[in-house]
Design an enzyme around this catalytic site. Structure first.
Site, PDB file in Angstrom:
ATOM      1  N   CYS A  90       0.830  -1.225   0.000  1.00  0.00           N
ATOM      2  CA  CYS A  90       0.000   0.000   0.000  1.00  0.00           C
ATOM      3  C   CYS A  90       0.855   1.262   0.000  1.00  0.00           C
ATOM      4  CB  CYS A  90      -0.933   0.009   1.200  1.00  0.00           C
ATOM      5  SG  CYS A  90      -1.943  -1.461   1.315  1.00  0.00           S
ATOM      6  N   HIS A 106      -2.768   6.881   3.679  1.00  0.00           N
ATOM      7  CA  HIS A 106      -3.346   5.675   3.076  1.00  0.00           C
ATOM      8  C   HIS A 106      -4.683   5.369   3.761  1.00  0.00           C
ATOM      9  CE1 HIS A 106      -4.114   1.748   1.701  1.00  0.00           C
ATOM     10  NE2 HIS A 106      -3.662   1.117   2.767  1.00  0.00           N
ATOM     11  N   ASN A 146     -10.372   0.199   1.203  1.00  0.00           N
ATOM     12  CA  ASN A 146      -8.911   0.231   1.084  1.00  0.00           C
ATOM     13  C   ASN A 146      -8.530  -0.210  -0.337  1.00  0.00           C
ATOM     14  OD1 ASN A 146      -6.184  -0.362   1.115  1.00  0.00           O
ATOM     15  ND2 ASN A 146      -6.218  -1.388   3.097  1.00  0.00           N
TER      16      ASN A 146
HETATM   17  O1  UT7 Z   1      -3.656  -1.519   3.668  1.00  0.00           O
HETATM   18  C1  UT7 Z   1      -3.252  -2.665   4.320  1.00  0.00           C
HETATM   19  C2  UT7 Z   1      -3.169  -2.437   5.721  1.00  0.00           C
HETATM   20  N1  UT7 Z   1      -4.261  -3.086   6.405  1.00  0.00           N
HETATM   21  C3  UT7 Z   1      -4.755  -2.466   7.452  1.00  0.00           C
HETATM   22  O2  UT7 Z   1      -4.413  -1.364   7.762  1.00  0.00           O
HETATM   23  C4  UT7 Z   1      -5.736  -3.205   8.303  1.00  0.00           C
HETATM   24  C5  UT7 Z   1      -5.459  -2.894   9.764  1.00  0.00           C
HETATM   25  N2  UT7 Z   1      -6.370  -3.602  10.647  1.00  0.00           N
HETATM   26  C6  UT7 Z   1      -7.654  -3.226  10.785  1.00  0.00           C
HETATM   27  O3  UT7 Z   1      -8.117  -2.298  10.165  1.00  0.00           O
HETATM   28  C7  UT7 Z   1      -8.495  -3.974  11.799  1.00  0.00           C
HETATM   29  O4  UT7 Z   1      -7.660  -4.816  12.553  1.00  0.00           O
HETATM   30  C8  UT7 Z   1      -9.634  -4.796  11.146  1.00  0.00           C
HETATM   31  C9  UT7 Z   1     -10.684  -3.879  10.576  1.00  0.00           C
HETATM   32  C10 UT7 Z   1      -9.089  -5.696  10.057  1.00  0.00           C
HETATM   33  C11 UT7 Z   1     -10.308  -5.673  12.193  1.00  0.00           C
HETATM   34  O5  UT7 Z   1     -10.820  -4.848  13.241  1.00  0.00           O
HETATM   35  P1  UT7 Z   1     -10.527  -5.205  14.750  1.00  0.00           P
HETATM   36  O6  UT7 Z   1     -11.205  -4.196  15.582  1.00  0.00           O
HETATM   37  O7  UT7 Z   1      -9.030  -5.373  14.905  1.00  0.00           O
HETATM   38  O8  UT7 Z   1     -11.282  -6.565  14.905  1.00  0.00           O
HETATM   39  P2  UT7 Z   1     -10.695  -7.969  15.366  1.00  0.00           P
HETATM   40  O9  UT7 Z   1      -9.891  -8.601  14.315  1.00  0.00           O
HETATM   41  O10 UT7 Z   1     -10.076  -7.817  16.737  1.00  0.00           O
HETATM   42  O11 UT7 Z   1     -12.032  -8.819  15.541  1.00  0.00           O
HETATM   43  C12 UT7 Z   1     -12.986  -8.497  16.585  1.00  0.00           C
HETATM   44  C13 UT7 Z   1     -14.177  -9.414  16.416  1.00  0.00           C
HETATM   45  C14 UT7 Z   1     -13.803 -10.864  16.260  1.00  0.00           C
HETATM   46  O12 UT7 Z   1     -14.796 -11.655  16.872  1.00  0.00           O
HETATM   47  P3  UT7 Z   1     -14.540 -12.281  18.347  1.00  0.00           P
HETATM   48  O13 UT7 Z   1     -13.327 -13.159  18.194  1.00  0.00           O
HETATM   49  O14 UT7 Z   1     -14.289 -11.113  19.243  1.00  0.00           O
HETATM   50  O15 UT7 Z   1     -15.806 -13.011  18.626  1.00  0.00           O
HETATM   51  C15 UT7 Z   1     -13.893 -11.102  14.768  1.00  0.00           C
HETATM   52  O16 UT7 Z   1     -14.156 -12.438  14.434  1.00  0.00           O
HETATM   53  O17 UT7 Z   1     -14.884  -9.052  15.227  1.00  0.00           O
HETATM   54  C16 UT7 Z   1     -15.051 -10.214  14.419  1.00  0.00           C
HETATM   55  N3  UT7 Z   1     -15.051  -9.784  13.031  1.00  0.00           N
HETATM   56  C17 UT7 Z   1     -16.180  -9.413  12.400  1.00  0.00           C
HETATM   57  N4  UT7 Z   1     -17.454  -9.337  12.782  1.00  0.00           N
HETATM   58  C18 UT7 Z   1     -18.356  -8.911  11.892  1.00  0.00           C
HETATM   59  C19 UT7 Z   1     -13.999  -9.665  12.176  1.00  0.00           C
HETATM   60  N5  UT7 Z   1     -14.428  -9.215  10.985  1.00  0.00           N
HETATM   61  C20 UT7 Z   1     -15.775  -9.059  11.089  1.00  0.00           C
HETATM   62  C21 UT7 Z   1     -16.760  -8.620  10.216  1.00  0.00           C
HETATM   63  N6  UT7 Z   1     -18.033  -8.562  10.652  1.00  0.00           N
HETATM   64  N7  UT7 Z   1     -16.494  -8.256   8.936  1.00  0.00           N
END
Ligand code: UT7
Length: 359
Positions: free
Chosen positions: A116, A256, A286
């Site tokens: 990115c 970004h 993104n």
């Molecule tokens: O350009 C490339 C660079 N990439 C990035 O910058 C991405 C950076 N990371 C992020 O933006 C975030 O980490 C994400 C948006 C990818 C994820 O958000 P998060 O707040 O870190 O969520 P998480 O991975 O800690 O997941 C929290 C919960 C989990 O459920 P449990 O284990 O707490 O029950 C996930 O399974 O949210 C769940 N989850 C979802 N729920 C509904 C993960 N994705 C989804 C979804 N819908 N799409």
């Protein structure tokens, strides 16, 4: 450090595909909701390439628009750099397809892979090529078709990404301003945090790699998130220090577009008010290397970048990589509507017609 010749952004153009995929659409595909996606990412919708669109085809349109906005002849372009993680092929370079598409017959062309951060890397290299005197005009493109490497069953990643392209034409600065400073960095220790595992020489495509979904994006979202919130402020400060400026001297930060919460955290850590952090992630998600040039084009077209204003472009991504470029926006020199301009416009129109005809 002051340099004799500075590079300036003299033209810009973007392209996003027509098809919109909303959060409601995604909720029909995986176990997710509009509420979760908006709260955790700020994304409301993203664009998806049509079946006949590719990274090269979108990049070509963005490049043509950048040339047209500068009133520049494609034959004047010395170098085409396409930053992408989703090239049309492993080889030839997508940049060569763009070079052919726009008729930049005198240009060298290559792709640049820095995730990115790719557009920032390409912009820095393009600027150095102009400052050194090696090139007069450099076309810098960021373009992605991430929908083709997305696992549409993985709710942790499929809600994040979109397709599109943005381009700028760099020329010599004829007014004060231009690209004032650049800062690039990398840390391969985080190489596994954001990766497309198969399809390269380590894991060539096989029935097994396809069955295991290894041709789609794999990401440790939380690790990348923590890295992003630290590196955006660090890289921004570094590039400003190089120019002897501080955060207070900046009119806009175009970071970004990966997550609205990352933009918010960066704004707080930098002490830059939210309204100076450009955001369009709600509409495009993104788009990796395309996100900064698409945002830059929108900001410029909305009249939010005036001559003399300073904007920091800052990216981070797979690699890990990061980079920042400090630009002082210049006066827009209206294109000369002379005979070479008319010929260039006709050539562009002819190339566009041919493309439409071939589809
Ligand atoms: O350009 C490339 C660079 N990439 C990035 O910058 C991405 C950076 N990371 C992020 O933006 C975030 O980490 C994400 C948006 C990818 C994820 O958000 P998060 O707040 O870190 O969520 P998480 O991975 O800690 O997941 C929290 C919960 C989990 O459920 P449990 O284990 O707490 O029950 C996930 O399974 O949210 C769940 N989850 C979802 N729920 C509904 C993960 N994705 C989804 C979804 N819908 N799409």
């Amino acid at each position: 450090m002051s340099k004799a010749v500075k590079a300036q952004i003299i033209g810009w153009g973007a392209y996003v595909p027509r098809r919109v995929l909303t959060n409601a659409d995604l909720a029909q595909m995986v176990d997710t909701s509009d509420e979760w996606i908006v709260e955790r990412t700020g994304i409301r919708e993203r664009r998806l390439a049509a079946p006949d669109e590719t990274t090269a085809s979108m990049a070509t349109i963005a490049a043509e628009r950048a040339l047209a906005s500068a009133g520049a002849d494609p034959l004047a372009v010395d170098l085409v750099i396409v930053a992408t993680a989703t090239p049309d092929y492993l080889f030839p370079a997508t940049a060569c397809l763009v070079q052919r598409g726009i008729g930049a017959k005198s240009a060298a062309a290559f792709d640049l892979g820095a995730g990115c951060s790719g557009f920032i890397y390409a912009l820095a290299l393009g600027a150095h090529a102009i400052e050194s005197g090696a090139c007069r005009y450099v076309l810098v493109v960021g373009a992605e078709t991430l929908s083709r490497i997305t696992n549409w069953q993985d709710r942790g990643t499929c809600v994040l990404f979109g397709d599109g392209a943005g381009a700028v034409l760099l020329g010599q600065a004829h007014s004060p301003g231009g690209i004032l400073a650049t800062h690039l960095g990398a840390d391969g220790a985080g190489a596994d945090w954001l990766i497309l595992p198969a399809g390269g020489s380590r894991k060539p495509a096989s029935a097994q790699t396809v069955a295991e979904n290894l041709h789609t994006i794999q990401m440790d979202g939380q690790k990348v998130f923590r890295f992003a919130t630290k590196i955006i402020p660090d890289a921004t400060r570094k590039v400003l220090e190089q120019a002897g400026l501080s955060v207070a001297d900046v009119d806009m930060v175009i970071a970004h577009q990966a997550n609205a919460r990352i933009l918010q955290a960066a704004s707080e850590r930098l002490g830059v008010p939210q309204e100076k952090m450009y955001a369009n992630i709600d509409r495009y998600g993104n788009t990796s290397a395309a996100s900064i040039p698409i945002a830059l084009c929108e900001a410029a077209d909305e009249g939010r970048l005036q001559a003399g204003q300073r904007v920091v472009l800052v990216g981070f991504g797979a690699g890990l990589t990061w980079g920042a470029v400090l630009v002082e926006w210049g006066e827009k020199i209206p294109p000369k509507r002379d005979l070479p301009w008319l010929l260039a416009a006709l050539r562009r129109w002819w190339a566009w017609l041919l493309r439409r005809f071939r589809r």
